[in-house]
Design an enzyme around this catalytic site. Structure first.
Site, PDB file in Angstrom:
ATOM      1  CG  HIS A 142      -4.759   4.737  -4.809  1.00  0.00           C
ATOM      2  ND1 HIS A 142      -3.633   4.842  -5.198  1.00  0.00           N
ATOM      3  CD2 HIS A 142      -3.985   4.129  -3.835  1.00  0.00           C
ATOM      4  CE1 HIS A 142      -2.752   5.154  -4.607  1.00  0.00           C
ATOM      5  NE2 HIS A 142      -2.495   4.151  -4.504  1.00  0.00           N
ATOM      6  CG  ASP A 198       0.995   0.737  -6.730  1.00  0.00           C
ATOM      7  OD1 ASP A 198       0.713  -0.048  -5.535  1.00  0.00           O
ATOM      8  OD2 ASP A 198       0.694   1.537  -7.357  1.00  0.00           O
TER       9      ASP A 198
END
Length: 381
Positions: free
Chosen positions: A237, A308
């Site tokens: 992330h 993702d």
């Protein structure tokens, strides 16, 4: 004398009659020979209901089916209706101040607006990732982590916990849980460890099999993550994760829980953003054709492959946000998790119109998404 000549004449006539060639005698038909039978017409080839449904969608709708978009804070129903989006993923903000009734009604408004029934997903792994049960209006306490469940009650508790999650999700209109986590991690210091089962590949495989089997029985969609296996890498992330482990280490360990999930009936696999150098040293796994080829050809997976979220820093450092969606489709993903749907949808549509992405690939991806929806009973097969 006359009498003798008459007898001779009669004898000659008789001889002529008896001496006719056999060819002039019509043979009796052989009753034992079977009558000629006309073979039945060849059966029509079976049609694939998912393929037939996808073919009935426009190219624009097929592209929209490839997006598992983050549900926008406002105008979600209108957006779903305008584009016929494949699905929405709900996050913690979508449950704040809400009740089961209010969420159910809101989700139903999305389904009513969409031309094709939508996947409605959430990350409700248990432990540190709980989008729903963090709100006491939905559950008195948060769902526990896989490790905590197993330590307390073994696979029996894992099974009952999965069933309870499935029932909660179904009660509010959610048909996909982006779980289970299949990553093999035995080191508590690993970023992924708190979300993983925390044991070796064999035990993790049994955990994944247990969860997927229960989800299949409950009619809840599942997503195996994070292929090809997160290992001890950093959080993607916030940055790039470089995984330098040899491919054989994945085959001997990380792939096993994914194989177990697939054998149990898993319908979707999420590919992470790690750069696995022994598979593709240049691109994150989510954008790598080589990684997708491994998943399709070596592991034999024919369900939905998804990325993702494409706005995570591990992706944006490789390519700008718009092109990430195009690169993801070119790599072989069927669905794109996107927090910037409109921009990325338009990028893919532009690439399809320019011939950069083949329309046949788009149709195949949409077919897989539709098949998943049929497996979940959202569309009649």
């Amino acid at each position: 004398m006359k009498k003798r000549l008459l007898c001779l004449l009669l004898a000659l006539l008789c001889l002529g009659a008896c001496g006719k060639p056999d060819a002039t005698i019509e043979p009796e038909p052989d009753a034992r020979q079977p009558a000629e039978v006309t073979p039945p017409p060849a059966p029509e080839p079976e049609t694939d209901p998912a393929e037939e449904y996808a073919a009935g969608l426009s190219v624009e709708e097929q592209i929209a089916q490839m997006f598992f978009a983050r549900c926008p804070e406002a105008g979600a129903a209108a957006l779903a209706g305008e584009y016929n989006i494949g699905g929405y993923i709900l996050f913690g903000r979508d449950f704040e101040g809400q009740t089961r009734d209010s969420v159910r009604e809101t989700v139903q408004s999305y389904q009513n607006a969409a031309g094709t029934p939508m996947l409605i997903g959430v990350d409700e792994e248990g432990g540190t990732v709980v989008r729903i049960s963090s709100n006491p209006n939905f559950r008195a306490v948060k769902f526990h982590s896989p490790q905590s469940l197993y330590n307390e009650g073994g696979f029996e508790l894992v099974t009952s916990d999965t069933k309870e999650k499935d029932e909660l999700l179904a009660s509010i209109g959610i048909n996909v849980n982006l779980a289970p986590v299949c990553d093999v991690s035995t080191d508590p210091a690993d970023f992924i460890n708190a979300r993983a089962f925390g044991q070796d590949a064999a035990a993790t495989s049994e955990y994944v099999k247990t969860v997927v089997s229960q989800m299949v029985a409950d009619g809840t969609g599942m997503v195996l993550k994070h292929f090809p296996g997160y290992g001890s890498n950093v959080d993607t992330h916030t940055g790039i994760a470089i995984d330098e482990r040899p491919l054989d280490s994945f085959r001997e360990s990380d792939f096993l829980p994914f194989k177990a999930g697939m054998a149990a009936g898993a319908q979707a696999v999420l590919v992470c953003h790690n750069v696995v150098t022994d598979m593709d040293a240049e691109l994150p796994a989510s954008l790598s054709p080589a990684v997708h080829k491994l998943l399709r050809d070596e592991l034999g997976f024919d369900g939905v492959i998804m990325t993702d979220d494409l706005i995570m820093d591990a992706i944006t450092e490789y390519t700008d946000g718009e092109n990430a969606a195009v690169r993801a489709v070119q790599a072989g993903n069927d669905m794109l998790i996107s927090s910037d749907f409109v921009t990325q949808y338009n990028a893919v549509l532009t690439a399809v119109n320019a011939g950069t992405i083949d329309k046949a690939q788009v149709r195949q991806a949409a077919t897989r998404v539709i098949r998943w929806k049929m497996q979940l009973g959202l569309i009649d097969a």
